[in-house]
Design a protein around this motif. Structure first.
Motif, short mmCIF file in Angstrom:
data_model
loop_
_atom_site.label_atom_id
_atom_site.label_comp_id
_atom_site.label_asym_id
_atom_site.label_seq_id
_atom_site.Cartn_x
_atom_site.Cartn_y
_atom_site.Cartn_z
N ASN A 184 -49.98 30.86 11.08
CA ASN A 184 -50.55 31.56 12.22
C ASN A 184 -51.21 32.88 11.87
O ASN A 184 -50.84 33.56 10.93
CB ASN A 184 -49.48 31.82 13.28
CG ASN A 184 -48.49 32.88 12.85
OD1 ASN A 184 -47.55 32.59 12.12
ND2 ASN A 184 -48.70 34.11 13.27
N HIS A 185 -52.20 33.17 12.68
CA HIS A 185 -52.77 34.51 12.80
C HIS A 185 -52.51 34.90 14.25
O HIS A 185 -51.79 34.18 14.96
CB HIS A 185 -54.25 34.49 12.44
CG HIS A 185 -54.48 34.10 11.02
ND1 HIS A 185 -54.68 32.79 10.65
CD2 HIS A 185 -54.47 34.82 9.88
CE1 HIS A 185 -54.79 32.73 9.33
NE2 HIS A 185 -54.66 33.95 8.83
N THR A 186 -53.06 35.97 14.71
CA THR A 186 -52.78 36.40 16.09
C THR A 186 -53.23 35.36 17.11
O THR A 186 -52.52 35.07 18.06
CB THR A 186 -53.46 37.75 16.36
OG1 THR A 186 -52.99 38.70 15.42
CG2 THR A 186 -53.13 38.26 17.76
N TYR A 187 -54.42 34.77 16.90
CA TYR A 187 -54.99 33.89 17.91
C TYR A 187 -54.15 32.64 18.17
O TYR A 187 -54.20 32.09 19.26
CB TYR A 187 -56.44 33.52 17.59
CG TYR A 187 -56.71 33.04 16.18
CD1 TYR A 187 -56.51 31.72 15.80
CD2 TYR A 187 -57.18 33.93 15.22
CE1 TYR A 187 -56.77 31.30 14.52
CE2 TYR A 187 -57.45 33.51 13.93
CZ TYR A 187 -57.24 32.20 13.58
OH TYR A 187 -57.49 31.78 12.30
N LEU A 217 -47.32 37.67 13.85
CA LEU A 217 -46.46 37.50 15.04
C LEU A 217 -46.27 38.85 15.73
O LEU A 217 -46.45 38.96 16.95
CB LEU A 217 -45.10 36.91 14.65
CG LEU A 217 -45.05 35.45 14.21
CD1 LEU A 217 -43.64 35.09 13.75
CD2 LEU A 217 -45.51 34.52 15.31
N LEU A 218 -45.92 39.87 14.94
CA LEU A 218 -45.73 41.21 15.50
C LEU A 218 -46.99 41.70 16.19
O LEU A 218 -46.92 42.24 17.31
CB LEU A 218 -45.31 42.20 14.41
CG LEU A 218 -43.87 42.13 13.92
CD1 LEU A 218 -43.69 43.00 12.67
CD2 LEU A 218 -42.91 42.56 15.02
N VAL A 246 -45.15 38.85 19.48
CA VAL A 246 -44.12 37.81 19.39
C VAL A 246 -43.01 38.33 18.48
O VAL A 246 -43.27 38.74 17.35
CB VAL A 246 -44.70 36.49 18.83
CG1 VAL A 246 -43.60 35.45 18.64
CG2 VAL A 246 -45.81 35.97 19.73
N ASP A 247 -41.79 38.31 18.96
CA ASP A 247 -40.64 38.75 18.18
C ASP A 247 -40.34 37.71 17.10
O ASP A 247 -40.04 36.55 17.43
CB ASP A 247 -39.44 38.93 19.10
CG ASP A 247 -38.17 39.26 18.35
OD1 ASP A 247 -38.24 39.97 17.32
OD2 ASP A 247 -37.09 38.80 18.78
N PRO A 248 -40.41 38.10 15.82
CA PRO A 248 -40.14 37.13 14.75
C PRO A 248 -38.75 36.50 14.83
O PRO A 248 -38.60 35.32 14.50
CB PRO A 248 -40.30 37.96 13.47
CG PRO A 248 -41.24 39.04 13.85
CD PRO A 248 -40.89 39.38 15.28
N VAL A 249 -37.75 37.24 15.27
CA VAL A 249 -36.39 36.69 15.37
C VAL A 249 -36.35 35.59 16.43
O VAL A 249 -35.80 34.51 16.20
CB VAL A 249 -35.35 37.79 15.64
CG1 VAL A 249 -33.98 37.19 15.93
CG2 VAL A 249 -35.28 38.76 14.46
N ARG A 276 -44.74 40.49 6.07
CA ARG A 276 -45.69 41.58 6.16
C ARG A 276 -45.17 42.54 7.23
O ARG A 276 -44.49 42.13 8.15
CB ARG A 276 -47.06 41.03 6.56
CG ARG A 276 -48.15 42.04 6.46
CD ARG A 276 -49.45 41.59 7.02
NE ARG A 276 -49.81 40.20 6.91
CZ ARG A 276 -51.04 39.79 6.72
NH1 ARG A 276 -52.02 40.65 6.57
NH2 ARG A 276 -51.32 38.52 6.68
N ASP A 277 -45.50 43.80 7.11
CA ASP A 277 -44.97 44.81 8.04
C ASP A 277 -46.09 45.50 8.79
O ASP A 277 -47.23 45.52 8.35
CB ASP A 277 -44.12 45.83 7.26
CG ASP A 277 -43.00 46.44 8.07
OD1 ASP A 277 -42.97 46.25 9.31
OD2 ASP A 277 -42.15 47.12 7.47
N LEU A 278 -45.73 46.09 9.92
CA LEU A 278 -46.67 46.71 10.84
C LEU A 278 -46.12 48.06 11.28
O LEU A 278 -44.91 48.18 11.53
CB LEU A 278 -46.79 45.78 12.04
CG LEU A 278 -47.96 45.84 12.97
CD1 LEU A 278 -49.25 45.50 12.25
CD2 LEU A 278 -47.76 44.86 14.12
N SER A 279 -46.97 49.04 11.41
CA SER A 279 -46.55 50.35 11.91
C SER A 279 -46.40 50.32 13.43
O SER A 279 -46.86 49.38 14.08
CB SER A 279 -47.57 51.43 11.53
OG SER A 279 -48.75 51.28 12.31
N ALA A 280 -45.79 51.34 13.98
CA ALA A 280 -45.64 51.44 15.44
C ALA A 280 -47.01 51.48 16.13
O ALA A 280 -47.13 51.09 17.29
CB ALA A 280 -44.82 52.67 15.79
N GLU A 281 -48.03 51.93 15.41
CA GLU A 281 -49.39 52.00 15.96
C GLU A 281 -50.14 50.67 15.84
O GLU A 281 -51.30 50.57 16.23
CB GLU A 281 -50.20 53.11 15.26
CG GLU A 281 -49.65 54.50 15.46
CD GLU A 281 -48.45 54.81 14.56
OE1 GLU A 281 -48.40 54.31 13.42
OE2 GLU A 281 -47.56 55.53 15.03
#
Length: 183
Positions: A62-65, A93-94, A98-101, A117-122
């Protein structure tokens, strides 16, 4: 055209020692219609046996779409191709909200691969896994709960030029994954 390409690629991927292929179903730039989802599923039903013939395990990556709009695209695909395996990207997902858990709780039995992969709060990609809002201890716990036996890869991406050497970000990411997941 896609099938023609795969008929060339898959035997060579197998000869090179490849084991998996991630499949993205493409961004329609809008919510896909039932007719589009049907056509997408028809193609996937031809791709999956072709992969199996070449001893390559296919997964929907998946990607966002694929997962935005309450996972409209992914749910539509899985309802039509229930045998499809998954290779989610936790960062996308983030980004899609979408919550990965929750994703693992609901679809973990289909997962054979994943990108960490990780994402910042922004909402920007972090330079290293463990520097953002990804709740990787909870993800590790969810994976342990389902006895996840699939593969995983750290995938880094940058929304802006990195502030430190990329090798350092890989090393930090690897250390974090080893510490949190025990891999």
């Amino acid at each position: 055209k896609i099938l023609d390409d795969l008929e060339l690629v898959l035997p060579n991927l197998h000869k090179a020692g490849g084991k998996m292929i991630g499949i993205s179903v493409g961004d329609a730039q809008r919510k896909k219609t039932e007719k589009k989802l049907d056509a997408q599923a028809e193609l996937l039903k031809k791709i999956l046996p072709l992969c199996a013939e070449n001893m390559i395990e296919a997964n929907l990556h998946n990607h966002t779409y694929e997962v935005k709009d309450n996972m409209h695209d992914l749910k539509g695909t899985l309802s039509r191709v229930p045998e499809a395996k998954l290779g989610p990207d936790l960062g996308w997902l983030l980004r899609a909200g979408v919550d990965p858990v929750s994703f693992i709780d609901n679809y973990g039995d289909r997962m054979v691969y994943m990108h960490i992969r990780d994402l910042s709060a922004e909402g920007k990609w972090t330079e290293a896994v463990g520097e953002g809002v990804g709740n990787f201890p909870a993800v590790a716990k969810a994976l342990k709960k389902i006895n996840y036996q699939g593969r995983a890869a750290i995938e880094l991406a940058f929304d802006e030029p990195p502030k430190r050497p990329v090798l350092e970000s890989w090393e930090k990411s690897r250390k974090h994954v080893k510490q949190v997941f025990g891999w």
